[in-house]
Design an enzyme around this catalytic site. Structure first.
Site, PDB file in Angstrom:
ATOM      1  N   PHE A  94      -7.892 -10.100  -5.426  1.00 31.76           N
ATOM      2  CA  PHE A  94      -8.417 -10.354  -4.084  1.00 31.76           C
ATOM      3  C   PHE A  94      -7.468 -11.309  -3.373  1.00 31.76           C
ATOM      4  O   PHE A  94      -6.884 -12.206  -4.010  1.00 31.76           O
ATOM      5  CB  PHE A  94      -9.811 -10.986  -4.167  1.00 31.76           C
ATOM      6  CG  PHE A  94     -10.900  -9.998  -4.493  1.00 31.76           C
ATOM      7  CD1 PHE A  94     -11.669  -9.432  -3.488  1.00 31.76           C
ATOM      8  CD2 PHE A  94     -11.143  -9.618  -5.810  1.00 31.76           C
ATOM      9  CE1 PHE A  94     -12.673  -8.522  -3.783  1.00 31.76           C
ATOM     10  CE2 PHE A  94     -12.137  -8.702  -6.119  1.00 31.76           C
ATOM     11  CZ  PHE A  94     -12.906  -8.147  -5.111  1.00 31.76           C
ATOM     12  N   LYS A  95      -7.322 -11.125  -2.075  1.00 33.83           N
ATOM     13  CA  LYS A  95      -6.503 -12.056  -1.291  1.00 33.83           C
ATOM     14  C   LYS A  95      -7.217 -13.417  -1.221  1.00 33.83           C
ATOM     15  O   LYS A  95      -8.454 -13.483  -1.280  1.00 33.83           O
ATOM     16  CB  LYS A  95      -6.307 -11.535   0.133  1.00 33.83           C
ATOM     17  CG  LYS A  95      -5.666 -10.160   0.209  1.00 33.83           C
ATOM     18  CD  LYS A  95      -4.176 -10.219  -0.084  1.00 33.83           C
ATOM     19  CE  LYS A  95      -3.557  -8.826  -0.014  1.00 33.83           C
ATOM     20  NZ  LYS A  95      -2.479  -8.612  -0.974  1.00 33.83           N
ATOM     21  N   VAL A  96      -6.425 -14.473  -1.079  1.00 28.79           N
ATOM     22  CA  VAL A  96      -6.980 -15.834  -1.058  1.00 28.79           C
ATOM     23  C   VAL A  96      -8.037 -15.984   0.040  1.00 28.79           C
ATOM     24  O   VAL A  96      -9.076 -16.616  -0.160  1.00 28.79           O
ATOM     25  CB  VAL A  96      -5.848 -16.878  -0.835  1.00 28.79           C
ATOM     26  CG1 VAL A  96      -6.409 -18.290  -0.806  1.00 28.79           C
ATOM     27  CG2 VAL A  96      -4.791 -16.749  -1.919  1.00 28.79           C
ATOM     28  N   GLN A 105     -16.135 -11.009  -6.793  1.00 27.36           N
ATOM     29  CA  GLN A 105     -14.694 -10.987  -7.088  1.00 27.36           C
ATOM     30  C   GLN A 105     -14.460 -11.056  -8.602  1.00 27.36           C
ATOM     31  O   GLN A 105     -13.601 -10.355  -9.151  1.00 27.36           O
ATOM     32  CB  GLN A 105     -13.991 -12.172  -6.413  1.00 27.36           C
ATOM     33  CG  GLN A 105     -14.009 -12.100  -4.894  1.00 27.36           C
ATOM     34  CD  GLN A 105     -12.951 -12.980  -4.247  1.00 27.36           C
ATOM     35  OE1 GLN A 105     -11.999 -13.420  -4.885  1.00 27.36           O
ATOM     36  NE2 GLN A 105     -13.095 -13.231  -2.956  1.00 27.36           N
ATOM     37  N   TYR A 193      -8.893 -14.050 -10.907  1.00 33.28           N
ATOM     38  CA  TYR A 193      -7.639 -13.403 -11.308  1.00 33.28           C
ATOM     39  C   TYR A 193      -7.049 -14.136 -12.523  1.00 33.28           C
ATOM     40  O   TYR A 193      -6.626 -13.510 -13.500  1.00 33.28           O
ATOM     41  CB  TYR A 193      -6.658 -13.418 -10.137  1.00 33.28           C
ATOM     42  CG  TYR A 193      -5.321 -12.777 -10.426  1.00 33.28           C
ATOM     43  CD1 TYR A 193      -5.173 -11.397 -10.446  1.00 33.28           C
ATOM     44  CD2 TYR A 193      -4.187 -13.562 -10.675  1.00 33.28           C
ATOM     45  CE1 TYR A 193      -3.938 -10.809 -10.714  1.00 33.28           C
ATOM     46  CE2 TYR A 193      -2.955 -12.986 -10.930  1.00 33.28           C
ATOM     47  CZ  TYR A 193      -2.838 -11.612 -10.943  1.00 33.28           C
ATOM     48  OH  TYR A 193      -1.604 -11.035 -11.209  1.00 33.28           O
ATOM     49  N   GLY A 194      -7.049 -15.478 -12.462  1.00 28.70           N
ATOM     50  CA  GLY A 194      -6.509 -16.272 -13.559  1.00 28.70           C
ATOM     51  C   GLY A 194      -7.244 -16.013 -14.864  1.00 28.70           C
ATOM     52  O   GLY A 194      -6.621 -15.827 -15.922  1.00 28.70           O
ATOM     53  N   ARG A 231       7.573  -9.196  -4.429  1.00 27.31           N
ATOM     54  CA  ARG A 231       7.157  -8.683  -3.113  1.00 27.31           C
ATOM     55  C   ARG A 231       6.488  -7.314  -3.248  1.00 27.31           C
ATOM     56  O   ARG A 231       7.166  -6.286  -3.339  1.00 27.31           O
ATOM     57  CB  ARG A 231       8.384  -8.567  -2.189  1.00 27.31           C
ATOM     58  CG  ARG A 231       8.964  -9.906  -1.755  1.00 27.31           C
ATOM     59  CD  ARG A 231      10.080  -9.738  -0.733  1.00 27.31           C
ATOM     60  NE  ARG A 231      11.259  -9.059  -1.236  1.00 27.31           N
ATOM     61  CZ  ARG A 231      12.236  -9.646  -1.936  1.00 27.31           C
ATOM     62  NH1 ARG A 231      12.173 -10.929  -2.244  1.00 27.31           N
ATOM     63  NH2 ARG A 231      13.281  -8.942  -2.333  1.00 27.31           N
ATOM     64  N   THR A 232       5.159  -7.342  -3.300  1.00 23.93           N
ATOM     65  CA  THR A 232       4.370  -6.110  -3.378  1.00 23.93           C
ATOM     66  C   THR A 232       3.162  -6.290  -2.463  1.00 23.93           C
ATOM     67  O   THR A 232       2.958  -7.367  -1.898  1.00 23.93           O
ATOM     68  CB  THR A 232       3.858  -5.892  -4.816  1.00 23.93           C
ATOM     69  OG1 THR A 232       2.984  -6.989  -5.150  1.00 23.93           O
ATOM     70  CG2 THR A 232       4.986  -5.814  -5.821  1.00 23.93           C
TER      71      THR A 232
HETATM   72  P1  NAP Z   1       0.253  -3.720  -6.350  1.00 19.75           P
HETATM   73  O1  NAP Z   1       1.454  -3.452  -5.519  1.00 19.75           O
HETATM   74  O2  NAP Z   1      -1.040  -4.024  -5.697  1.00 19.75           O
HETATM   75  O3  NAP Z   1       0.079  -2.471  -7.345  1.00 19.75           O
HETATM   76  C1  NAP Z   1      -0.985  -2.399  -8.235  1.00 19.75           C
HETATM   77  C2  NAP Z   1      -1.017  -1.033  -8.847  1.00 19.75           C
HETATM   78  O4  NAP Z   1      -2.127  -0.968  -9.764  1.00 19.75           O
HETATM   79  C3  NAP Z   1      -1.234   0.070  -7.818  1.00 19.75           C
HETATM   80  O5  NAP Z   1      -0.525   1.215  -8.198  1.00 19.75           O
HETATM   81  C4  NAP Z   1      -2.737   0.317  -7.912  1.00 19.75           C
HETATM   82  O6  NAP Z   1      -3.125   1.612  -7.501  1.00 19.75           O
HETATM   83  C5  NAP Z   1      -2.894   0.165  -9.414  1.00 19.75           C
HETATM   84  N1  NAP Z   1      -4.301   0.046  -9.808  1.00 19.75           N
HETATM   85  C6  NAP Z   1      -5.240  -0.853  -9.405  1.00 19.75           C
HETATM   86  N2  NAP Z   1      -6.413  -0.583  -9.974  1.00 19.75           N
HETATM   87  C7  NAP Z   1      -6.233   0.514 -10.750  1.00 19.75           C
HETATM   88  C8  NAP Z   1      -7.080   1.295 -11.582  1.00 19.75           C
HETATM   89  N3  NAP Z   1      -8.371   1.023 -11.731  1.00 19.75           N
HETATM   90  N4  NAP Z   1      -6.538   2.344 -12.255  1.00 19.75           N
HETATM   91  C9  NAP Z   1      -5.232   2.642 -12.119  1.00 19.75           C
HETATM   92  N5  NAP Z   1      -4.391   1.965 -11.328  1.00 19.75           N
HETATM   93  C10 NAP Z   1      -4.889   0.921 -10.649  1.00 19.75           C
HETATM   94  O7  NAP Z   1       0.509  -4.928  -7.355  1.00 19.75           O
HETATM   95  P2  NAP Z   1       1.813  -5.400  -8.151  1.00 19.75           P
HETATM   96  O8  NAP Z   1       2.241  -6.687  -7.568  1.00 19.75           O
HETATM   97  O9  NAP Z   1       2.794  -4.283  -8.298  1.00 19.75           O
HETATM   98  O10 NAP Z   1       1.149  -5.736  -9.563  1.00 19.75           O
HETATM   99  C11 NAP Z   1       1.405  -5.022 -10.759  1.00 19.75           C
HETATM  100  C12 NAP Z   1       0.961  -5.886 -11.924  1.00 19.75           C
HETATM  101  O11 NAP Z   1       1.728  -7.086 -11.956  1.00 19.75           O
HETATM  102  C13 NAP Z   1      -0.499  -6.326 -11.843  1.00 19.75           C
HETATM  103  O12 NAP Z   1      -1.060  -6.298 -13.138  1.00 19.75           O
HETATM  104  C14 NAP Z   1      -0.394  -7.756 -11.324  1.00 19.75           C
HETATM  105  O13 NAP Z   1      -1.517  -8.532 -11.677  1.00 19.75           O
HETATM  106  C15 NAP Z   1       0.874  -8.219 -12.015  1.00 19.75           C
HETATM  107  N6  NAP Z   1       1.539  -9.353 -11.396  1.00 19.75           N
HETATM  108  C16 NAP Z   1       2.049  -9.286 -10.136  1.00 19.75           C
HETATM  109  C17 NAP Z   1       2.707 -10.380  -9.591  1.00 19.75           C
HETATM  110  C18 NAP Z   1       3.341 -10.347  -8.215  1.00 19.75           C
HETATM  111  O14 NAP Z   1       3.901 -11.371  -7.765  1.00 19.75           O
HETATM  112  N7  NAP Z   1       3.313  -9.226  -7.506  1.00 19.75           N
HETATM  113  C19 NAP Z   1       2.835 -11.567 -10.333  1.00 19.75           C
HETATM  114  C20 NAP Z   1       2.298 -11.623 -11.616  1.00 19.75           C
HETATM  115  C21 NAP Z   1       1.672 -10.506 -12.145  1.00 19.75           C
HETATM  116  P3  NAP Z   1      -3.672   1.905  -5.993  1.00 19.75           P
HETATM  117  O15 NAP Z   1      -2.472   2.115  -5.130  1.00 19.75           O
HETATM  118  O16 NAP Z   1      -4.496   3.126  -6.198  1.00 19.75           O
HETATM  119  O17 NAP Z   1      -4.494   0.710  -5.564  1.00 19.75           O
END
Ligand code: NAP
Length: 276
Positions: A94-96, A105, A193-194, A231-232
């Site tokens: 979730f966003k902050v 959440q 999330y944590g 950056r996602t």
């Molecule tokens: P993102 O751009 O929001 O991508 C998340 C991906 O997970 C999307 O493809 C989303 O699909 C998919 N997803 C969510 N719920 C799902 C479900 N129930 N079944 C299958 N797929 C699902 O996020 P991201 O930044 O790439 O994050 C990827 C991972 O890295 C996550 O585990 C996140 O917690 C971790 N992470 C990210 C960061 C960061 O700085 N970005 C830092 C630390 C850890 P939809 O498109 O269908 O929603």
């Protein structure tokens, strides 16, 4: 049945997951499955990588849906007789500024990040072939959230003997405690999330231990990692790493050579084992 090695990345239609698939298509000597809960978004991502000259395959996977997980399991069993690389990347945050009640959440975040990831592991880990590699994408936030837990909880989460059932009970208790607004009194940090990522890191430590006990001779390596601040859609445009840079540590762990016997059961960031 195909003898080609096979890799699966969950939640890989965008973000870090898509970048992991891109890198695996270039470096993994076998079939690479981009998976998505939504086939349309998944096929669009496959088309994007095809335009880059890459050849990912597609399979639907919603980690919140046990039937979907089992359909992928049956497909892999039948077509490949198992699995060589599993990257559990799918996750939500979730966003902050989101005003959804904290208890909601907590329930929604834990459902996907912890319970969904665990269900994928329960169904797919038995399929892992010798020298298989499993990467659970956690976050540095798991470490900071651990530091904000009560001493009692910290001790439990750092324990070398905690069982998967005990971890599930603790994650369930967190969700229940948020519903009663007693989670902070019960020693939990104020981050759903944590806590979900504490669950992913501790689950990884438990699973690695079980592999040591039950499949030592199979040389499977399983680790949790942090991709960095990337950056996602989840982290936004101010983050420091590109998705391809964020993919580096997960891909490093997914491609640990067959001669490696470590890292295993570790939390890894910037390709370095971090203390838990
Ligand atoms: P993102 O751009 O929001 O991508 C998340 C991906 O997970 C999307 O493809 C989303 O699909 C998919 N997803 C969510 N719920 C799902 C479900 N129930 N079944 C299958 N797929 C699902 O996020 P991201 O930044 O790439 O994050 C990827 C991972 O890295 C996550 O585990 C996140 O917690 C971790 N992470 C990210 C960061 C960061 O700085 N970005 C830092 C630390 C850890 P939809 O498109 O269908 O929603």
């Amino acid at each position: 049945m195909s003898s080609v090695p096979v890799a699966v990345v969950t939640g890989s239609n965008k973000g870090i997951g898509l970048a992991i698939v891109r890198a695996l298509c270039k470096q993994f000597p076998g079939d690479v499955y981009l998976t998505s809960r939504d086939p349309g978004r998944g096929q669009a991502a496959v088309a994007q990588l095809q335009q880059e000259g890459l050849r990912p395959l597609f399979h639907q996977l919603d980690i919140d849906d046990l039937q979907s997980i089992r359909a992928l399991r049956d497909f892999l069993k039948e077509k490949y007789g198992g699995l060589n690389v599993l990257v559990n990347n799918a996750g939500i945050a979730f966003k902050v500024q989101d005003t959804t009640p904290f208890a909601v959440q907590a329930e929604v975040t834990l459902k996907t990040n912890f319970f969904g990831t665990r269900n994928v592991c329960t169904e797919l880990l038995p399929l892992m072939k010798p020298y298989g590699r499993v990467v659970n994408v956690s976050s540095m936030v798991s470490s900071s959230a651990l530091g904000s837990c009560s001493q009692e909880l910290q001790q439990k989460f750092r324990s070398d003997t905690i069982t998967e059932e005990e971890l599930v009970q603790l994650m369930t208790k967190f969700v229940e405690d948020t519903k009663k607004s007693i989670h902070q009194k019960e020693g939990w940090p104020n981050t759903a999330y944590g806590v979900s990522k504490i669950g992913v890191t501790v689950l990884s430590r438990i699973q690695a231990r079980l592999l040591n006990e039950q499949r030592k001779g199979d040389h499977i390596l399983l680790n949790a990692c942090c991709p960095g601040w990337v950056r996602t859609d989840m982290a936004g445009p101010k983050a420091t790493k590109s998705p391809d840079e964020g993919a580096e540590t997960p891909v490093y762990l997914a491609l640990l050579p067959s001669s490696a016997d470590a890292p295993h059961g570790q939390f890894v960031s910037n390709k370095t084992v971090k203390p838990w």
